[in-house]
Scaffold this motif. Sequence first.
Motif, PDB file in Angstrom:
ATOM      1  N   PRO A   1      -3.396 -52.518  82.178  1.00 20.42           N
ATOM      2  CA  PRO A   1      -4.833 -52.306  82.348  1.00 20.42           C
ATOM      3  C   PRO A   1      -5.644 -52.609  81.088  1.00 20.42           C
ATOM      4  CG  PRO A   1      -3.637 -50.551  83.421  1.00 20.42           C
ATOM      5  CD  PRO A   1      -2.618 -51.373  82.667  1.00 20.42           C
ATOM      6  N   ALA A   2      -5.144 -52.264  79.914  1.00 17.48           N
ATOM      7  CA  ALA A   2      -5.896 -52.513  78.677  1.00 17.48           C
ATOM      8  C   ALA A   2      -6.159 -54.002  78.481  1.00 17.48           C
ATOM      9  CB  ALA A   2      -5.148 -51.943  77.483  1.00 17.48           C
ATOM     10  N   GLN A   3      -5.197 -54.839  78.828  1.00 19.14           N
ATOM     11  CA  GLN A   3      -5.390 -56.293  78.697  1.00 19.14           C
ATOM     12  C   GLN A   3      -6.425 -56.796  79.693  1.00 19.14           C
ATOM     13  OE1 GLN A   3      -1.395 -57.718  79.205  1.00 19.14           O
ATOM     14  NE2 GLN A   3      -1.033 -57.822  76.987  1.00 19.14           N
ATOM     15  N   VAL A   4      -6.463 -56.190  80.869  1.00 20.75           N
ATOM     16  CA  VAL A   4      -7.458 -56.566  81.871  1.00 20.75           C
ATOM     17  C   VAL A   4      -8.851 -56.201  81.369  1.00 20.75           C
ATOM     18  CG1 VAL A   4      -8.302 -56.124  84.214  1.00 20.75           C
ATOM     19  CG2 VAL A   4      -5.848 -56.379  83.794  1.00 20.75           C
ATOM     20  N   PHE A   5      -8.998 -55.012  80.817  1.00 15.97           N
ATOM     21  CA  PHE A   5     -10.306 -54.575  80.322  1.00 15.97           C
ATOM     22  C   PHE A   5     -10.742 -55.390  79.112  1.00 15.97           C
ATOM     23  CE2 PHE A   5      -8.756 -50.404  82.181  1.00 15.97           C
ATOM     24  CZ  PHE A   5      -9.434 -50.581  83.372  1.00 15.97           C
ATOM     25  N   ASP A   6      -9.786 -55.785  78.253  1.00 16.50           N
ATOM     26  CA  ASP A   6     -10.109 -56.565  77.056  1.00 16.50           C
ATOM     27  C   ASP A   6     -10.486 -58.006  77.379  1.00 16.50           C
ATOM     28  OD1 ASP A   6      -9.640 -54.376  75.454  1.00 16.50           O
ATOM     29  OD2 ASP A   6      -7.633 -55.025  74.826  1.00 16.50           O
TER      30      ASP A   6
END
Length: 142
Positions: A80-85
């Motif tokens: 998820p963090a990569q998606v948000f970034d």
Amino acid sequence: MSSKVLQTSLMPTIHIFGASGLLGSALVDFCSSSKRPYKAYSISGNNTIQVDITSPQSVSLIGPPMLGDYVINVAAIAKPAQVFDDPENAVKVNVQGNKNLANLALSTGAKYFFMSSVEVFGGENRSLDELTPTAPLNEYGR
């Protein structure tokens, strides 16, 4: 190309996209240990056939699956963090890459499977099926 390609004519070939990831490597191990014919693909090309699923041209350069083969897509931006970034890259991989592989399977009559996250259904712990409506709570689920 490497030893991660095994093919026989007795059974359909399983084409595993995202083969260097957690689910993909488990599928490769299963196919290898059960002597099922498979081809392993990833963006890295490490012990796999290198392909960029976001590029229709890259996908078109691989040997296409045959009628009756299985195309399994477990390639994704899964954190998820990569998606948000980087939501643009997430859409490129998770949506456009999926479309490219679905079109590849459709063009040859191969069966297509892709894995997703419970996040597309709001993250609830409940029974789901193909008809369950989506209800993403955030960018990761979209």
